[in-house]
Design an enzyme around this catalytic site. Structure first.
Site, PDB file in Angstrom:
ATOM      1  N   HIS A 205      38.977  88.884  37.014  1.00  0.00           N
ATOM      2  CA  HIS A 205      37.863  89.176  37.931  1.00  0.00           C
ATOM      3  C   HIS A 205      37.131  90.476  37.625  1.00  0.00           C
ATOM      4  CE1 HIS A 205      40.918  91.779  39.681  1.00  0.00           C
ATOM      5  NE2 HIS A 205      39.942  92.418  40.282  1.00  0.00           N
TER       6      HIS A 205
HETATM    7  C1  UD1 Z   1      37.285  94.405  44.462  1.00  0.00           C
HETATM    8  C2  UD1 Z   1      37.688  95.781  43.923  1.00  0.00           C
HETATM    9  C3  UD1 Z   1      38.645  95.610  42.753  1.00  0.00           C
HETATM   10  C4  UD1 Z   1      39.810  94.728  43.117  1.00  0.00           C
HETATM   11  C5  UD1 Z   1      39.287  93.394  43.636  1.00  0.00           C
HETATM   12  C6  UD1 Z   1      40.385  92.455  44.041  1.00  0.00           C
HETATM   13  C7  UD1 Z   1      35.950  97.499  44.147  1.00  0.00           C
HETATM   14  C8  UD1 Z   1      34.988  98.344  43.400  1.00  0.00           C
HETATM   15  N1  UD1 Z   1      36.548  96.520  43.453  1.00  0.00           N
HETATM   16  O1  UD1 Z   1      36.537  93.752  43.441  1.00  0.00           O
HETATM   17  O2  UD1 Z   1      39.137  96.884  42.390  1.00  0.00           O
HETATM   18  O3  UD1 Z   1      40.614  94.527  41.991  1.00  0.00           O
HETATM   19  O4  UD1 Z   1      38.450  93.667  44.775  1.00  0.00           O
HETATM   20  O5  UD1 Z   1      39.853  91.242  44.444  1.00  0.00           O
HETATM   21  O6  UD1 Z   1      36.151  97.728  45.315  1.00  0.00           O
HETATM   22  N2  UD1 Z   1      33.303  87.739  47.240  1.00  0.00           N
HETATM   23  C9  UD1 Z   1      33.375  86.621  48.028  1.00  0.00           C
HETATM   24  N3  UD1 Z   1      34.245  86.628  49.085  1.00  0.00           N
HETATM   25  C10 UD1 Z   1      35.011  87.709  49.383  1.00  0.00           C
HETATM   26  C11 UD1 Z   1      34.918  88.850  48.581  1.00  0.00           C
HETATM   27  C12 UD1 Z   1      34.064  88.850  47.503  1.00  0.00           C
HETATM   28  O7  UD1 Z   1      32.709  85.632  47.792  1.00  0.00           O
HETATM   29  O8  UD1 Z   1      35.783  87.655  50.351  1.00  0.00           O
HETATM   30  C13 UD1 Z   1      32.409  87.711  46.063  1.00  0.00           C
HETATM   31  C14 UD1 Z   1      31.005  88.150  46.389  1.00  0.00           C
HETATM   32  O9  UD1 Z   1      30.136  87.402  45.599  1.00  0.00           O
HETATM   33  C15 UD1 Z   1      31.002  89.585  45.932  1.00  0.00           C
HETATM   34  C16 UD1 Z   1      31.935  89.560  44.744  1.00  0.00           C
HETATM   35  O10 UD1 Z   1      32.915  88.583  45.070  1.00  0.00           O
HETATM   36  O11 UD1 Z   1      29.727  90.062  45.623  1.00  0.00           O
HETATM   37  C17 UD1 Z   1      32.594  90.877  44.447  1.00  0.00           C
HETATM   38  O12 UD1 Z   1      33.268  91.377  45.609  1.00  0.00           O
HETATM   39  P1  UD1 Z   1      33.514  92.956  45.758  1.00  0.00           P
HETATM   40  O13 UD1 Z   1      34.245  93.239  47.002  1.00  0.00           O
HETATM   41  O14 UD1 Z   1      32.237  93.697  45.541  1.00  0.00           O
HETATM   42  O15 UD1 Z   1      34.415  93.319  44.488  1.00  0.00           O
HETATM   43  P2  UD1 Z   1      35.595  92.524  43.773  1.00  0.00           P
HETATM   44  O16 UD1 Z   1      35.088  92.014  42.498  1.00  0.00           O
HETATM   45  O17 UD1 Z   1      36.288  91.585  44.702  1.00  0.00           O
END
Ligand code: UD1
Length: 366
Positions: A205
């Site tokens: 991811h």
């Molecule tokens: C975040 C953390 C990362 C961790 C990861 C575990 C930061 C900078 N990164 O990354 O260190 O390893 O979580 O999962 O904080 N999304 C959904 N549903 C959700 C959450 C996210 O659809 O419940 C999708 C959305 O499109 C979103 C993308 O995932 O834009 C990224 O989510 P985000 O919370 O920004 O960062 P992660 O990649 O999950």
């Protein structure tokens, strides 16, 4: 007055906060849990609360997704009034996600003491958003609770005074050791028709792996190759699913199974019996070390070096041929004896966090 205010936001925070909150509860401390809502899908959030026995959050900021600036800013705006209302003696932040740094910044400006659980880890890779979050959070924190001795050393190099650093060990391992038996009892591999020791588990991811089309294509190509000899279980993070759709990429081999993100117990149950894990997650590098399962980490560096020096982890470039070669080499080697468990990865780290907080409670902010 609330003594401890714990902040969680994203999936890897939940298994870290659970043992610390349990230790606080056992000591009769007043504590509240604030969920920023950075992760909000059932599979990324609620499912973990259930598996870990975490109480419902006392406050949920419901910030959701966005750019780093948007997300961080929304967390700060949402957290400030909660902090004013709760007036805790300590704000406890976990790990390296955006929720960690955002709430630490708000607390620092309000003069509320901050404890950082999982302090001191460094990849020295400034292109990782998590590295920025780690360094800034550690600079803001009054009490830096480290999971491994390299963390202490990194903080000293950065000029953090010794009295602010406290080695406590790895809180996530508390959760793993406590729930491993329950995870095994679920019989996840059997339920999926998998033979113990005869399948590969994959999670990917990191933006560096999934946001670039060529890199993601190469990684997915590797899964197709691996599936020719062993079933591959790929638990797909929402970010990765979106990128695969955007780029029009998907594995071709029928033995690559695309799974929704798994719950905590399911993940541990599946990983525990795997032949090998291919990942870019921080947590899985540690969990595989404790479970004694070989781990290939598709990254050029790691902030968790003890998983390599003492555990089962190995770094591998994010490209198809390198991964296939590393998997073959790893599976071709006889499994060693039980790996050494790093110091303080013993199931008692949550208690040591609470000890450190109670002892430091009388001190003035640093
Ligand atoms: C975040 C953390 C990362 C961790 C990861 C575990 C930061 C900078 N990164 O990354 O260190 O390893 O979580 O999962 O904080 N999304 C959904 N549903 C959700 C959450 C996210 O659809 O419940 C999708 C959305 O499109 C979103 C993308 O995932 O834009 C990224 O989510 P985000 O919370 O920004 O960062 P992660 O990649 O999950």
């Amino acid at each position: 007055m609330t003594f401890l205010l714990h902040v969680v936001g994203a999936r890897p925070n939940f298994m870290k906060a659970a043992p610390v909150m349990a230790a606080g509860r056992a000591r009769g401390l007043e504590q509240v849990l604030v969920h920023t809502g950075q992760h909000y899908d059932h599979a990324m959030s609620e499912a973990f609360f259930a598996d870990l026995g975490l109480a419902r959050a006392d406050d949920n900021l419901e910030v959701g997704s966005g750019t780093h600036a948007e997300q961080t800013a929304r967390i700060m705006l949402g957290f400030e009034p909660v902090l004013d209302r709760r007036r805790p003696a300590w704000v406890i932040v976990y790990g390296d996600v955006n929720s960690t740094v955002a709430c630490a910044l708000v607390a620092a400006k309000k003069g509320v003491r901050i404890a950082h659980v999982e302090a001191g880890l460094r990849s020295h890779d400034w292109t990782m958003p998590e590295e920025v979050n780690r360094v800034v959070t550690d600079r803001l924190a009054d009490l830096l609770l480290t999971p491994s001795r390299d963390g202490d050393a990194n903080l000293r190099v950065e000029g953090i005074p010794d009295e602010r650093i406290r080695f406590v060990g790895n809180v996530m391992v508390d959760t793993l050791l406590q729930l491993r038996g329950r995870a095994r009892d679920l019989g996840v591999p059997a339920a999926m028709g998998l033979e113990p020791g005869r399948y590969v588990v994959v999670t990917l991811h990191r933006p560096s792996n999934v946001d670039d089309r060529d890199t993601l294509a190469s990684l997915i190509g590797a899964l197709d190759d691996l599936a020719a000899s062993l079933p591959v279980c790929f638990a797909v993070h929402p970010r990765t699913r979106r990128k695969m759709a955007d780029f029009g990429l998907k594995p071709n081999h029928p033995s690559v199974r695309l799974l929704e993100p798994l719950g905590y117990l399911e993940t541990v149950g599946l990983v525990d019996q795997a032949a090998l894990v291919l990942t870019d997650s921080g947590g899985l590098q540690e969990e595989t070390t404790v479970l004694g399962v070989p781990c290939l980490t598709a990254r050029p560096n790691t902030e968790r070096p003890v998983t390599i020096t003492e555990g089962t982890n190995q770094l591998v470039p994010s490209n198809r041929s390198a991964i296939v070669a590393a998997v073959e080499a790893t599976l071709g080697r006889p499994r060693g004896r039980e790996p050494r468990r790093p110091e303080g990865w013993d199931g008692r780290a949550g208690e040591r966090v609470i000890d450190a907080l109670v002892e430091s409670a009388g001190r003035r902010p640093g």
